[in-house]
Design an enzyme around this catalytic site. Structure first.
Site, short mmCIF file in Angstrom:
data_model
loop_
_atom_site.label_atom_id
_atom_site.label_comp_id
_atom_site.label_asym_id
_atom_site.label_seq_id
_atom_site.Cartn_x
_atom_site.Cartn_y
_atom_site.Cartn_z
N GLU A 210 0.40 -10.99 -17.16
CA GLU A 210 0.50 -9.63 -17.35
C GLU A 210 0.63 -9.79 -18.87
O GLU A 210 1.76 -9.95 -19.49
CB GLU A 210 1.90 -8.87 -16.66
CG GLU A 210 1.65 -8.90 -15.37
CD GLU A 210 0.93 -7.64 -14.82
OE1 GLU A 210 0.91 -6.68 -15.33
OE2 GLU A 210 0.24 -8.07 -13.73
N CYS A 244 4.04 -2.48 -22.95
CA CYS A 244 2.65 -2.94 -23.15
C CYS A 244 1.59 -2.02 -22.63
O CYS A 244 0.36 -2.04 -23.09
CB CYS A 244 2.67 -3.98 -21.83
SG CYS A 244 3.10 -3.47 -20.40
#
Lengths: 453, 468
Positions: A210, A244
């Protein structure tokens, strides 16, 4: 002091004992995690405050709520997720049992990130436990308080051999990555992502990475700017831009650029008041290194709003940059801070071209009243995920797989997708030992007659 | 880099969006179907030259199974390509939430030699169906098939988007230096590691279809003749050169004794008294492989077969009895027509034996007692499992085909191939209106707001409802 080899070896022996196979055991561990989150809420919030200056309600809604939701979902759905799935049979297998059996992978490694240090460790952990694995947890060392808390709490609530916590920085993680795991889920940046995958390759270990990137946000001329800018402001400046999937930069027509700036300014006032620094709801940059890095991005830029900073408290005010050039430093790396560059484009074609010239981002955002335009942007670009007419929100719907593509990552998780990521889907065909006559066709000696049949 | 030009050419075609429309993908898949129909004889001839592949086997694995995959894909493509709408939570009730199936871009397929058409074609079908551009590299070990593919396939597919590369080890290393958006590799674990390491440099996702030693447990309660036939068929198909072949048998000493005459009978039934003369028995693919497999014969004792002919690369269908775990045949994947029998005391010992070793691509168990079959299934771990037969689980395309641990990563066949080459993109398309509903999430935060937010976000356990 136990070595990594010993810790992982112990987890593997515990896995091999078979005790985490039973659904009852897994439910028990998930229930214990739920108790931990409920009983230790104060301590968790305190750690988030100490590490990231997160306010109670912000920390609760971004880190604890989501975890409780995932736990409730996993406990509710585990029996159905773990059940063998029968598959459609063909003529040859009509009389057989054919199904896919979800099985645990073995010993899983979860490496957390520092920006949402609790949820980014817990959410994968929930999926890994639900799928019946042993799990080695390595919280980010950058959030010292949370790392210490996680390593104190997990052994108090969970099976200590099956779910050990390992703390440390680069040398400890490097040592840990030499061990053999059956899956590694890493949250962080692309550079380290490559290192993790290369280490995994030595053991043929599957990975979920990720990562991040620059998530673009296109604002069409035809849209309710006030609403769009409020939503963007929320997603950009939450956690001081250290998200993010924050909208990294804006693309819009030059004619609406100043209106965008005004709307964001107004919203910032609404959210954080006159003096942002004294708002309890505005976070800080995690450390001096990132503080300096982000400030450096402002050099030579036109600051339309903000720009104030205080190194002692790692405070950077919510900042907007206008007429940013695509070649500037602020457009080279993921900003991961409260700095919002606005770049102008003539139309949606130019925006799409701009986005496609760059690495595939983790998230992509597009605001428009024109549904067709939104559909077009989605169809002509690539990204891990998308939210149209809002930001961040696709993350909170756990029926959507959450992950990147290209430089922004490999694999996905959340909800059932976590369970599947941490499971092996074993194909099973159970036939009858009798009924041999049905099988004669496939045995030699072969003949044209058999082939033609 | 010698392949940079080629990859750039394909990437330009990819960026043009040519491979996205369904009609385009259908046309390419139909062309692949025509290739199989029109070049059937050439394929049978090439695979016969490469490894003495019996035409019956070649037709079944290289033509029939591949055509089934093409037709299955064509029948389902529009369904697979569609956005998959997902269940929504309270907050997203009025939004559109779906999973978009995006191609990855330019993908690389590296095939193995033992089923030289099948092993690049089936992944290729999925990669094309998913809308990608593809570089594919058939195995250089199956020389005749490699030449056939290189010369003939380009007449069927769009050369801007699909390219065949012929390459040996050195060239493949250079090929892997390029950036691909997905890599699909079939072969050995050691090369699998090299492929994944190269992929890591570009954060390229991979599927690795590797191998291992597939154990075959035969319990004492079973129909010995049927077992012998099914095991012999699976072992000696393609002269043992099958990643999912039963690699070795585990059984009691009594069962070993019963199995031997049954296996002998099955082998004779299949290949006649002299298998070297049977058109239905294959050959080893190359001299190096021949010598490697032949060396495994000094394990246990040769109970059936054992004859070899180096000129023809022929190794007779062979059964080795009383093989020890330390014998050469038990040190590596055999990939040849040799079936070692390792004696164990009982099922528990067999399961322990299997679990002490790297997880294989397949586990087989034979018993008339379904409890035994289920025990072996539940207490072992492997890519796939087949009870009371060999190989057959991979012919059912609704089952995923792939390994675990050393035997591989990822899965394919049927829809799973399409999914392998697809990025599942989570999309949420929200309403611009109803902004009031979002108010709860904005600062300034308060406990009251938080309480309301928690209520809208919560999932209550079993049957309780949430209030807005």
């Amino acid at each position: 002091m136990e070595t990594m080899q010993q810790i992982v070896g112990q987890a593997r022996a515990a896995f091999n004992s078979g005790r985490c196979r039973s659904l009852g055991f897994r439910m028990q561990q998930l229930k214990a995690l739920e108790r931990m989150v409920q009983e230790k809420e104060k301590e968790i919030l305190a750690a988030l405050k100490a590490d990231l200056h997160k306010s109670g309600p912000s920390a609760y809604s971004h880190e604890i709520l989501g975890v409780l939701k995932e736990l409730a979902l996993a406990m509710d759905k585990l029996p159905s997720w773990a059940a063998p799935q029968p598959v459609k049979r063909d003529l040859l297998t009509m009389r057989d049992e054919a199904y896919v059996c979800p099985e645990p992978l073995g010993v899983v490694l979860i490496i957390g990130a520092w920006n949402y240090p609790f949820v980014l460790v817990m959410q994968p952990l929930i999926g890994a436990i639900a799928a019946g694995n042993a799990v080695v947890v390595k919280p980010s060392e950058i959030c010292e308080n949370m790392a210490r808390l996680v390593s104190d709490l997990l052994p108090q609530y969970l099976d200590q051999e099956l779910y050990p916590v390992v703390t440390g920085g680069v040398p400890e993680t490097t040592e840990l990555l030499k061990q053999r795991f059956d899956h590694i889920l890493y949250t962080g940046n692309s550079t380290v992502g490559k290192i993790v995958m290369a280490a995994a390759a030595k053991h043929l270990t599957p990975v979920t990475l990720e990562l991040g990137g620059k998530s673009p946000c296109y604002i069409d001329k035809d849209c309710d700017l006030a609403v769009a800018c409020r939503r963007i402001t929320w997603g950009k400046y939450m956690n001081c831009g250290q998200t993010c999937i924050a909208p990294d930069y804006i693309l819009c027509d030059p004619s609406i650029q100043s209106e965008v700036v005004e709307n964001i300014k107004a919203t910032l006032q609404e959210f954080y008041g006159e003096d942002v620094k004294s708002s309890p709801d505005y976070e800080r940059i995690v450390n001096k290194r990132h503080f300096k890095r982000i400030l450096g991005l402002l050099n030579g830029q036109k600051i339309a709003h903000g720009g104030e900073a205080d190194e002692a408290s790692c405070f950077i005010a919510p900042t907007i940059l206008t007429d940013v050039s695509p070649e500037s430093k602020v457009m080279e790396e993921e900003i991961f801070g409260p700095v919002l560059p606005i770049l102008t484009v003539k139309n949606v074609d130019e925006a799409i071209e701009f986005i496609n010239r760059r690495e595939k981002p983790l998230a992509l955002y597009v605001f428009s009243n024109n549904k067709k335009l939104i559909k077009r942007v989605i169809s002509e670009t690539f990204s891990g995920g998308v939210t149209g007419n809002d930001v961040i929100m696709h993350f909170f719907l756990s029926t959507l797989p959450f992950g990147g593509v290209g430089n922004s990552g490999i694999g996905a998780y959340h909800g059932k997708h976590s369970f599947e990521t941490f499971s092996h889907h074993r194909a099973c065909l159970i036939r009858d030992l009798k009924m041999e006559v049905m099988h004669k066709l496939r045995y030699p000696p072969g003949s044209q007659k058999k082939v033609d049949w | 880099n010698p392949y940079a030009g080629l990859v750039n050419h394909l990437r330009a075609a990819w960026l043009s969006g040519k491979t996205r429309p369904m009609e385009y993908r259908v046309a390419q898949l139909e062309a692949l179907g025509r290739f199989l129909d029109e070049k059937k004889e050439d394929i049978l001839e090439a695979t016969a030259s490469d490894m003495g592949k019996p035409s019956f086997e070649a037709y079944f694995t290289e033509i029939l199974l591949c055509k089934n995959e093409i037709n299955g894909t064509l029948n389902n493509l529009s369904h697979w390509m569609k956005d998959e709408h997902v269940d929504k939570n309270l907050v997203t009730q009025l939004d559109s939430a779906f999973i978009r199936k995006d191609p990855y871009g330019v993908v690389l397929i590296i095939a193995a030699w033992n089923y030289p058409i099948h092993l690049f074609l089936v992944p290729l079908i999925g990669a094309i169906a998913a809308g990608n551009c593809v570089v594919f590299k058939p195995s250089e070990v199956a020389k005749n098939t490699e030449r056939l593919v290189a010369e003939m396939l380009s007449c069927y597919l769009d050369n801007d988007c699909f390219a065949v590369v012929t390459a040996g080890v050195q060239e493949t290393t250079r090929l892997l230096e390029n950036k691909f958006d997905y890599i699909f590799y079939t072969g050995t674990s050691s090369v699998g590691r090299i492929v994944m390491t190269a992929a890591a440099k570009h954060l390229t996702p991979v599927t690795l279809e590797l191998g291992g030693k597939n154990p075959c447990y035969v319990s004492d309660t079973c129909d010995v003749q049927n077992v012998a036939r099914r095991v012999a068929w699976g072992r000696f198909f393609n002269a043992g050169q099958t990643c999912i072949a039963p690699d070795y048998v585990l059984c009691s000493v009594e069962m070993q004794e019963k199995l031997m005459p049954a296996l002998r009978e099955a082998i004779t039934e299949f290949y006649g008294p002299n298998p070297q003369e049977s058109p239905d028995f294959g050959r080893i693919v190359g001299d190096k492989h021949f010598r490697r497999v032949r060396a495994l014969l000094c394990s246990g004792r040769v109970a059936i077969g054992g004859q070899t002919d180096e000129k023809e690369r022929y190794i007779a269908p062979t059964v080795l009895a009383d093989v020890l775990p330390s014998d050469p045949a038990m040190q590596e994947e055999i990939f040849g027509p040799i079936l070692p029998i390792v004696v164990v005391a009982n099922m528990d010992e067999a399961i322990d034996f299997i679990n002490a070793r790297p997880r294989p691509l397949a586990v087989y168990a034979f018993s008339c007692d379904s409890k035994v079959v289920n025990q072996v299934l539940e207490r072992t771990s492997s890519g796939g499992f087949c009870g009371n037969d060999t190989l057959m689980h991979v012919t059912l395309t609704s089952l995923p085909f792939g390994g675990i641990g050393n035997s591989g990563l990822g899965k394919y066949h049927g829809r799973f191939t399409f999914d392998t080459f697809t990025h599942h993109r989570g999309c949420l398309h929200r309403n611009m209106g109803l902004e009031a509903l979002n108010a709860l999430r904005y600062p300034p935060y308060s406990q009251q707001k938080l309480g309301l937010l928690a209520a809208t976000f919560e999932i209550k356990r079993k049957g309780m409802c949430t209030l807005l």
